[in-house]
Design a protein around this motif. Structure first.
Motif, PDB file in Angstrom:
ATOM      1  N   PRO A 272       1.483 -20.451  -2.484  1.00  0.00           N
ATOM      2  CA  PRO A 272       2.636 -19.892  -3.206  1.00  0.00           C
ATOM      3  C   PRO A 272       2.297 -18.653  -4.020  1.00  0.00           C
ATOM      4  CG  PRO A 272       1.883 -21.928  -4.238  1.00  0.00           C
ATOM      5  CD  PRO A 272       1.173 -21.818  -2.930  1.00  0.00           C
ATOM      6  N   ASP A 273       1.111 -18.609  -4.622  1.00  0.00           N
ATOM      7  CA  ASP A 273       0.756 -17.456  -5.455  1.00  0.00           C
ATOM      8  C   ASP A 273       0.716 -16.169  -4.629  1.00  0.00           C
ATOM      9  OD1 ASP A 273       0.583 -19.098  -7.636  1.00  0.00           O
ATOM     10  OD2 ASP A 273      -1.600 -19.307  -7.562  1.00  0.00           O
ATOM     11  N   LEU A 274       0.076 -16.225  -3.480  1.00  0.00           N
ATOM     12  CA  LEU A 274      -0.021 -15.041  -2.640  1.00  0.00           C
ATOM     13  C   LEU A 274       1.357 -14.608  -2.143  1.00  0.00           C
ATOM     14  CD1 LEU A 274      -1.637 -12.922  -1.056  1.00  0.00           C
ATOM     15  CD2 LEU A 274      -1.786 -14.584   0.823  1.00  0.00           C
ATOM     16  N   LEU A 275       2.112 -15.550  -1.613  1.00  0.00           N
ATOM     17  CA  LEU A 275       3.400 -15.191  -1.022  1.00  0.00           C
ATOM     18  C   LEU A 275       4.396 -14.709  -2.074  1.00  0.00           C
ATOM     19  CD1 LEU A 275       3.810 -17.942   1.727  1.00  0.00           C
ATOM     20  CD2 LEU A 275       2.630 -15.735   1.807  1.00  0.00           C
ATOM     21  N   GLN A 276       4.352 -15.316  -3.251  1.00  0.00           N
ATOM     22  CA  GLN A 276       5.237 -14.847  -4.321  1.00  0.00           C
ATOM     23  C   GLN A 276       4.819 -13.460  -4.808  1.00  0.00           C
ATOM     24  OE1 GLN A 276       6.279 -17.780  -7.448  1.00  0.00           O
ATOM     25  NE2 GLN A 276       5.589 -19.358  -6.019  1.00  0.00           N
ATOM     26  N   SER A 277       3.541 -13.133  -4.698  1.00  0.00           N
ATOM     27  CA  SER A 277       3.086 -11.800  -5.121  1.00  0.00           C
ATOM     28  C   SER A 277       3.657 -10.718  -4.217  1.00  0.00           C
ATOM     29  CB  SER A 277       1.553 -11.729  -5.119  1.00  0.00           C
ATOM     30  OG  SER A 277       1.034 -11.672  -3.795  1.00  0.00           O
ATOM     31  N   PHE A 278       4.081 -11.101  -3.014  1.00  0.00           N
ATOM     32  CA  PHE A 278       4.717 -10.169  -2.090  1.00  0.00           C
ATOM     33  C   PHE A 278       6.244 -10.187  -2.231  1.00  0.00           C
ATOM     34  CE2 PHE A 278       0.779 -10.940   0.537  1.00  0.00           C
ATOM     35  CZ  PHE A 278       0.295  -9.639   0.455  1.00  0.00           C
ATOM     36  N   GLY A 279       6.741 -11.010  -3.152  1.00  0.00           N
ATOM     37  CA  GLY A 279       8.181 -11.069  -3.365  1.00  0.00           C
ATOM     38  C   GLY A 279       8.911 -12.045  -2.474  1.00  0.00           C
ATOM     39  N   LEU A 280       8.195 -12.916  -1.773  1.00  0.00           N
ATOM     40  CA  LEU A 280       8.856 -13.880  -0.911  1.00  0.00           C
ATOM     41  C   LEU A 280       9.504 -15.000  -1.720  1.00  0.00           C
ATOM     42  CD1 LEU A 280       6.947 -12.415   1.163  1.00  0.00           C
ATOM     43  CD2 LEU A 280       6.930 -14.561   2.435  1.00  0.00           C
ATOM     44  N   VAL A 281      10.503 -15.610  -1.128  1.00  0.00           N
ATOM     45  CA  VAL A 281      11.137 -16.788  -1.707  1.00  0.00           C
ATOM     46  C   VAL A 281      10.921 -17.954  -0.750  1.00  0.00           C
ATOM     47  CG1 VAL A 281      12.877 -15.458  -2.948  1.00  0.00           C
ATOM     48  CG2 VAL A 281      13.368 -16.252  -0.637  1.00  0.00           C
ATOM     49  N   GLU A 282      10.940 -19.159  -1.286  1.00  0.00           N
ATOM     50  CA  GLU A 282      10.703 -20.338  -0.457  1.00  0.00           C
ATOM     51  C   GLU A 282      11.939 -20.671   0.363  1.00  0.00           C
ATOM     52  OE1 GLU A 282       9.069 -24.948  -0.903  1.00  0.00           O
ATOM     53  OE2 GLU A 282       9.784 -23.839  -2.662  1.00  0.00           O
ATOM     54  N   GLY A 283      11.728 -20.941   1.639  1.00  0.00           N
ATOM     55  CA  GLY A 283      12.836 -21.289   2.522  1.00  0.00           C
ATOM     56  C   GLY A 283      13.294 -22.725   2.328  1.00  0.00           C
TER      57      GLY A 283
ATOM     58  N   GLU B 110       0.826  -1.215   0.000  1.00  0.00           N
ATOM     59  CA  GLU B 110       0.000   0.000   0.000  1.00  0.00           C
ATOM     60  C   GLU B 110       0.856   1.260   0.000  1.00  0.00           C
ATOM     61  OE1 GLU B 110      -2.592  -0.111   3.349  1.00  0.00           O
ATOM     62  OE2 GLU B 110      -3.479  -2.043   2.816  1.00  0.00           O
ATOM     63  N   LEU B 111       1.977   1.206   0.702  1.00  0.00           N
ATOM     64  CA  LEU B 111       2.859   2.359   0.825  1.00  0.00           C
ATOM     65  C   LEU B 111       3.813   2.486  -0.351  1.00  0.00           C
ATOM     66  CD1 LEU B 111       3.773   2.006   4.610  1.00  0.00           C
ATOM     67  CD2 LEU B 111       2.105   3.566   3.595  1.00  0.00           C
ATOM     68  N   GLY B 112       3.780   1.531  -1.279  1.00  0.00           N
ATOM     69  CA  GLY B 112       4.664   1.583  -2.434  1.00  0.00           C
ATOM     70  C   GLY B 112       6.089   1.168  -2.112  1.00  0.00           C
ATOM     71  N   LEU B 113       6.272   0.414  -1.028  1.00  0.00           N
ATOM     72  CA  LEU B 113       7.602  -0.040  -0.633  1.00  0.00           C
ATOM     73  C   LEU B 113       7.887  -1.411  -1.227  1.00  0.00           C
ATOM     74  CD1 LEU B 113       7.442   0.880   3.173  1.00  0.00           C
ATOM     75  CD2 LEU B 113       8.499   2.220   1.342  1.00  0.00           C
ATOM     76  N   GLU B 114       9.156  -1.753  -1.277  1.00  0.00           N
ATOM     77  CA  GLU B 114       9.550  -3.107  -1.656  1.00  0.00           C
ATOM     78  C   GLU B 114       9.084  -4.065  -0.564  1.00  0.00           C
ATOM     79  OE1 GLU B 114      13.613  -5.795  -2.297  1.00  0.00           O
ATOM     80  OE2 GLU B 114      13.751  -3.615  -2.005  1.00  0.00           O
ATOM     81  N   THR B 115       8.616  -5.240  -0.956  1.00  0.00           N
ATOM     82  CA  THR B 115       8.257  -6.268   0.021  1.00  0.00           C
ATOM     83  C   THR B 115       9.002  -7.548  -0.319  1.00  0.00           C
ATOM     84  OG1 THR B 115       6.306  -6.937  -1.275  1.00  0.00           O
ATOM     85  CG2 THR B 115       5.965  -5.304   0.472  1.00  0.00           C
ATOM     86  N   GLY B 116       9.118  -8.431   0.678  1.00  0.00           N
ATOM     87  CA  GLY B 116       9.830  -9.680   0.442  1.00  0.00           C
ATOM     88  C   GLY B 116       9.990 -10.456   1.732  1.00  0.00           C
ATOM     89  N   GLY B 117      10.926 -11.382   1.708  1.00  0.00           N
ATOM     90  CA  GLY B 117      11.162 -12.216   2.877  1.00  0.00           C
ATOM     91  C   GLY B 117      11.285 -13.672   2.477  1.00  0.00           C
ATOM     92  N   THR B 118      11.448 -14.506   3.483  1.00  0.00           N
ATOM     93  CA  THR B 118      11.583 -15.940   3.264  1.00  0.00           C
ATOM     94  C   THR B 118      10.377 -16.660   3.835  1.00  0.00           C
ATOM     95  OG1 THR B 118      13.993 -15.821   3.342  1.00  0.00           O
ATOM     96  CG2 THR B 118      12.997 -17.984   3.701  1.00  0.00           C
TER      97      THR B 118
END
Length: 204
Positions: free
Chosen positions: A85-96, A64-72
């Protein structure tokens, strides 16, 4: 002749100023707009492990704030409601990596990969206790259940550019979002500290 005496009457008599003495045109003053008071403008990324509750609240407000998102994310893209996986990848996450305890490795990695961690909810839950322990071992700053003002000041003091959002699954996501939004100046109504969830609700 009489006419010759007046030949110069129509000549421009404005004195000539040497080029090196001429004044340069006035430059228009450029005024840079200062950041609004009471906000933190250094945040560039919000990350988390992608679990429902506080984790996803952080990711959602980051977008919402236009920031980069991500994580494991946990191996298999696991969430309480099932693999997503679709939702989490849409936030830029990678699989641990593979983890027999599912959440432990990704919790530690998200603490290590960010400048600091904010925990919302019951800090006595197993997941929050692991997060606190990982932060101490990694010598990373951590703050628990802050108000927007406390979060803003803490981020400024620790030069937080990437923020790991952690906490309980059964928590009011909107209250988490409100604190983060206000800390960076995009929340109109004052946000209050998020109250710990009922310990009986803790599943992580």
């Amino acid at each position: 002749a009489l006419g010759d005496q007046y030949k110069g009457d129509n000549i421009d008599q404005t004195p000539t100023v040497p080029a090196d003495e001429q004044l340069a045109p006035a430059e228009e003053e450029v005024i840079e707009e200062a950041p609004a008071e009471g906000v933190y403008t250094g945040l560039k990324k919000i990350g988390s492990g992608g679990q429902i509750g506080a984790d996803q609240a952080g990711l959602e407000v980051g977008q919402e704030l236009g920031l980069e998102t991500g994580g494991t994310a946990p191996p298999g893209w696991v969430t309480t409601t099932g693999p997503d996986p679709d939702l989490l990848q849409s936030f830029g996450l990678v699989e641990g990596e593979s983890d027999p305890k599912i959440y432990r490795k990704r919790t530690i990695k998200n603490v290590e990969d960010h400048d600091g961690t904010v925990i919302f909810g019951n800090v006595k839950s197993p997941g929050s206790m692991l997060t606190l322990s990982a932060a101490r071992k990694a010598n990373k700053p951590v703050i628990q259940n802050p108000t927007a003002e406390e979060l803003r000041d803490w981020m400024a003091e620790n030069n937080i550019e990437s923020l790991n959002v952690a906490g309980n699954r059964k928590i009011d996501k909107e209250s988490v979002k409100a604190v983060i939004r206000e800390a960076v100046g995009l929340q109109e109504a004052p946000a209050t500290a998020v109250k710990p969830v009922d310990p009986s609700d803790i599943v992580d």
